[in-house]
Design a protein around this motif. Sequence first.
Motif, PDB file in Angstrom:
ATOM      1  N   LYS A  55       0.823  -1.214   0.000  1.00 36.27           N
ATOM      2  CA  LYS A  55       0.000   0.000   0.000  1.00 36.27           C
ATOM      3  C   LYS A  55       0.856   1.263   0.000  1.00 36.27           C
ATOM      4  O   LYS A  55       1.831   1.354   0.736  1.00 36.27           O
ATOM      5  CB  LYS A  55      -0.888   0.062   1.251  1.00 36.27           C
ATOM      6  N   VAL A  56       0.448   2.225  -0.813  1.00 35.57           N
ATOM      7  CA  VAL A  56       1.051   3.551  -0.780  1.00 35.57           C
ATOM      8  C   VAL A  56       0.100   4.532  -1.464  1.00 35.57           C
ATOM      9  O   VAL A  56      -0.620   4.170  -2.400  1.00 35.57           O
ATOM     10  CB  VAL A  56       2.448   3.591  -1.462  1.00 35.57           C
ATOM     11  N   ILE A  57       0.074   5.750  -0.954  1.00 35.66           N
ATOM     12  CA  ILE A  57      -0.629   6.860  -1.607  1.00 35.66           C
ATOM     13  C   ILE A  57       0.425   7.868  -2.021  1.00 35.66           C
ATOM     14  O   ILE A  57       1.299   8.221  -1.231  1.00 35.66           O
ATOM     15  CB  ILE A  57      -1.658   7.528  -0.674  1.00 35.66           C
ATOM     16  N   MET A  58       0.358   8.317  -3.273  1.00 33.11           N
ATOM     17  CA  MET A  58       1.229   9.362  -3.797  1.00 33.11           C
ATOM     18  C   MET A  58       0.336  10.522  -4.214  1.00 33.11           C
ATOM     19  O   MET A  58      -0.661  10.316  -4.900  1.00 33.11           O
ATOM     20  CB  MET A  58       1.998   8.872  -5.025  1.00 33.11           C
ATOM     21  N   ALA A  59       0.704  11.732  -3.801  1.00 34.39           N
ATOM     22  CA  ALA A  59      -0.107  12.892  -4.178  1.00 34.39           C
ATOM     23  C   ALA A  59       0.784  14.112  -4.352  1.00 34.39           C
ATOM     24  O   ALA A  59       1.792  14.261  -3.647  1.00 34.39           O
ATOM     25  CB  ALA A  59      -1.168  13.164  -3.122  1.00 34.39           C
ATOM     26  N   THR A  60       0.423  14.980  -5.271  1.00 32.00           N
ATOM     27  CA  THR A  60       1.162  16.225  -5.493  1.00 32.00           C
ATOM     28  C   THR A  60       0.336  17.181  -6.343  1.00 32.00           C
ATOM     29  O   THR A  60      -0.569  16.771  -7.069  1.00 32.00           O
ATOM     30  CB  THR A  60       2.522  15.964  -6.180  1.00 32.00           C
ATOM     31  N   TRP A  61       0.644  18.462  -6.225  1.00 30.16           N
ATOM     32  CA  TRP A  61       0.200  19.466  -7.184  1.00 30.16           C
ATOM     33  C   TRP A  61       1.310  19.588  -8.214  1.00 30.16           C
ATOM     34  O   TRP A  61       2.493  19.524  -7.868  1.00 30.16           O
ATOM     35  CB  TRP A  61       0.025  20.827  -6.510  1.00 30.16           C
ATOM     36  N   PHE A  62       0.968  19.764  -9.491  1.00 27.84           N
ATOM     37  CA  PHE A  62       2.005  19.963 -10.505  1.00 27.84           C
ATOM     38  C   PHE A  62       1.508  20.853 -11.621  1.00 27.84           C
ATOM     39  O   PHE A  62       0.317  20.966 -11.888  1.00 27.84           O
ATOM     40  CB  PHE A  62       2.510  18.623 -11.059  1.00 27.84           C
TER      41      PHE A  62
END
Length: 194
Positions: A55-62
């Motif tokens: 499990k992993v969550i990746m998040a960003t504004w770009f």
Amino acid sequence: MSVFSNNLLLGAGGKAGAEEFETDLISNSVWLDGSDDYFSFVIDSGSAVAHSTTKVIMATWFQLTSLISEEALMMLGSGTGNTTTTGVYVQSSSRLAIQCNAATGVAKTNDLLRDGAWYHVLASFDLAQSGTDKAKLYINGIEVTSWNGTDGRGNMGTTFSSTTNYEIGRIYQGGNFTGYLAQSLFLDGKSIQA
């Protein structure tokens, strides 16, 4: 073909159309020039830091400043090929893609990205799930349900082949992200599928 809607700002508990998109809310961004700029964190084998293999969550504004070649937004892995990497990529076709473990474990969005627009991306991987529930992708708070070509989320395996490197703005094949990033995060051992 359509372009992702970019006039919504959605947050926890927010609803579509609630507010106009406001770029001033994205502060303290960093510009990566596509050369050797990227961020990484390495977990060595003797580390006391526990990390998930499913499990992993990746998040960003770009914000893109060019669409030249395949570029990574965020990834975890340690290898030099498709079999050891999980991540979110900007494809040379102006699409976002998510990938895990193998060349067959890839899903590319149907909608296109635009230069100059700010986007929020959230990718949630939970390899203990089955089929397309192994990975979910959200663009500006809206789940992607339309995929270009084969949706390979069901082929993503049952564990990440490697979780020692966490990287932002770099791709294992040598193409680095060109554009602005803000508020990037990894949530290890978390997913939104369950």
